[in-house]
Enzyme design. Structure first.
Site, PDB file in Angstrom:
ATOM      1  N   GLY A   1      -1.134 -24.475  -6.492  1.00 48.60           N
ATOM      2  CA  GLY A   1      -1.489 -23.267  -5.707  1.00 48.60           C
ATOM      3  C   GLY A   1      -2.407 -22.246  -6.362  1.00 48.60           C
ATOM      4  CG  ASP A   2      -1.058 -20.665 -10.166  1.00 46.98           C
ATOM      5  OD1 ASP A   2      -0.719 -19.893  -9.169  1.00 46.98           O
ATOM      6  OD2 ASP A   2      -0.290 -21.206 -11.126  1.00 46.98           O
TER       7      ASP A   2
ATOM      8  N   GLY B   1       1.982 -19.104 -16.221  1.00 51.21           N
ATOM      9  CA  GLY B   1       1.769 -17.809 -15.484  1.00 51.21           C
ATOM     10  C   GLY B   1       0.910 -17.866 -14.250  1.00 51.21           C
TER      11      GLY B   1
ATOM     12  CG  ASP C   1       1.823 -24.284 -15.113  1.00 49.57           C
ATOM     13  OD1 ASP C   1       2.373 -25.286 -15.152  1.00 49.57           O
ATOM     14  OD2 ASP C   1       2.684 -23.170 -14.904  1.00 49.57           O
TER      15      ASP C   1
ATOM     16  N   GLY D   1      -0.622 -27.654   2.458  1.00 47.28           N
ATOM     17  CA  GLY D   1      -0.395 -28.984   1.418  1.00 47.28           C
ATOM     18  C   GLY D   1      -1.407 -30.010   1.609  1.00 47.28           C
TER      19      GLY D   1
ATOM     20  CG  ASN E   1      -1.383 -21.028 -14.649  1.00 46.75           C
ATOM     21  OD1 ASN E   1      -1.333 -21.051 -15.851  1.00 46.75           O
ATOM     22  ND2 ASN E   1      -0.288 -21.318 -13.814  1.00 46.75           N
TER      23      ASN E   1
ATOM     24  N   GLY F   1      -4.657 -29.888   4.223  1.00 51.07           N
ATOM     25  CA  GLY F   1      -5.814 -28.871   4.008  1.00 51.07           C
ATOM     26  C   GLY F   1      -5.264 -27.593   4.314  1.00 51.07           C
TER      27      GLY F   1
ATOM     28  CE1 TYR G   1      10.054 -19.883 -13.884  1.00 55.72           C
ATOM     29  CE2 TYR G   1      11.692 -19.642 -11.855  1.00 55.72           C
ATOM     30  CZ  TYR G   1      10.304 -20.092 -12.465  1.00 55.72           C
ATOM     31  OH  TYR G   1       9.459 -20.460 -11.550  1.00 55.72           O
TER      32      TYR G   1
ATOM     33  CE  LYS H   1      -0.876 -21.396  -0.876  1.00 56.19           C
ATOM     34  NZ  LYS H   1      -0.421 -21.153  -2.447  1.00 56.19           N
TER      35      LYS H   1
END
Length: 315
Positions: A254-255, A33, A291, A224, A37, A227, A102, A222
């Site tokens: 990303g979290d 989640g 995650d 990737g 996360n 940087g 999902y 962001k």
């Protein structure tokens, strides 16, 4: 409380061995989640965190609650509903690519509304961490978040990651909803694809301008492996990724990046330093399946980044 996050958590079932699910011998359960996360990552870094959500009265809900509690995240504001807990299947191929399916429709979290929240508790936070996933869950969840940020006003800093999942809503609906939400956001964290969905094919410096015009005092884009770029209250810069990691499972990067940003804001770190930490965390966690499983402690993070600096000096 330093950070409160509102959002859904689900059980993620990962096929073993890697490859197509049709050839799976078994599935291993993980807890996943976006908001959860990030809260776990912040907790491991030494911050006080609290998770606000809804779970079903089922064993999947109990699994999630036990895992989150074990990470020293406050769960006293998680409630139960007479709905099921969401679940999804995560297919990891040998080349590292990931595909998810999902099963979250009419889940407990998607049935949350403003009556499930204690505004006085939310006002005690220094940071409220939110993502576009909660906005996309259902109409009631969307209304809930809009009302929360409207009521809070300037009392609590809102950090927001659009986290757009086009399996959950259309690009048009995501764009319309998130752009309406941005005036309530103090710090926006967005990726290249999200910039394109929200603003179209614009240059990144133009994106920074536009997001600032919407009212976001701090914006982080962001990029990737390259940087990130930022605009913090009118001061702009860019940070290269401190290190490239061997990627095993990209979900959760990303979290982890968001955890680095929020941690840096709470610690009043300079923009370059906190974004460099966020970039490092985003790559570091991809070495682990799950995650949040790879989140380091504050000491582990410091040691890893110090080792990296030593390597650069000795080259």
């Amino acid at each position: 409380m330093e950070v409160i996050g509102i959002g859904e958590s689900m059980v993620s079932l990962v096929n073993e061995p890697k490859g197509y699910i049709r050839h799976a011998d078994s599935f291993k359960p993980y807890v996943a989640g976006a908001e959860m996360n990030t809260l776990i990552g912040l907790s491991r870094l030494g911050h006080e965190t609290s998770w606000v959500s809804a779970l079903g009265k089922d064993e999947l809900g109990e699994l999630i609650l036990h895992k989150v509690r074990a990470e020293n995240v406050d769960t006293s504001h998680v409630l139960y509903k007479d709905k099921r807990t969401g679940v999804f299947f995560k297919q990891i191929s040998p080349d590292g690519s990931v595909d998810v399916t999902y099963y979250r429709g009419d889940s407990a979290a998607s049935n949350m509304d403003i009556r499930d929240l204690d505004m006085e508790v939310l006002r005690q936070a220094k940071v409220l961490y939110l993502t576009g996933i909660t906005l996309s869950l259902s109409e009631s969840a969307k209304k809930m978040l809009f009302e929360v940020v409207s009521r809070l006003g300037d009392d609590v800093k809102v950090v927001f990651d659009p986290n757009i999942r086009l399996k959950m809503w259309s690009a048009e609906e995501a764009r319309e909803t998130i752009l309406e939400f941005l005036p309530h956001v103090d710090c926006l964290i967005a990726g290249r694809n999200e910039v394109k969905i929200l603003l179209g094919a614009v240059r990144l410096d133009e994106a920074l301008d536009t997001f600032r015009e919407y009212g976001c005092g701090k914006v982080v884009l962001k990029l990737g492996k390259e940087g990130a770029m930022y605009d913090f209250d009118g001061v702009r810069g860019s940070v290269k990724n401190p290190r490239q990691f061997e990627e095993i499972d990209p979900v959760g990067a990303g979290d982890a990046f968001a955890a680095g940003i929020v941690s840096g804001l709470l610690n009043d770190e300079g923009a370059d330093g906190l974004i460099g930490k966020a970039c490092f965390l985003g790559g570091y966690i991809t070495q682990f399946i799950g995650d949040y499983q790879g989140f380091p402690s504050a000491d582990q993070l410091w040691a890893s980044m110090e080792n990296l600096n030593d390597e650069k000096v000795n080259r």
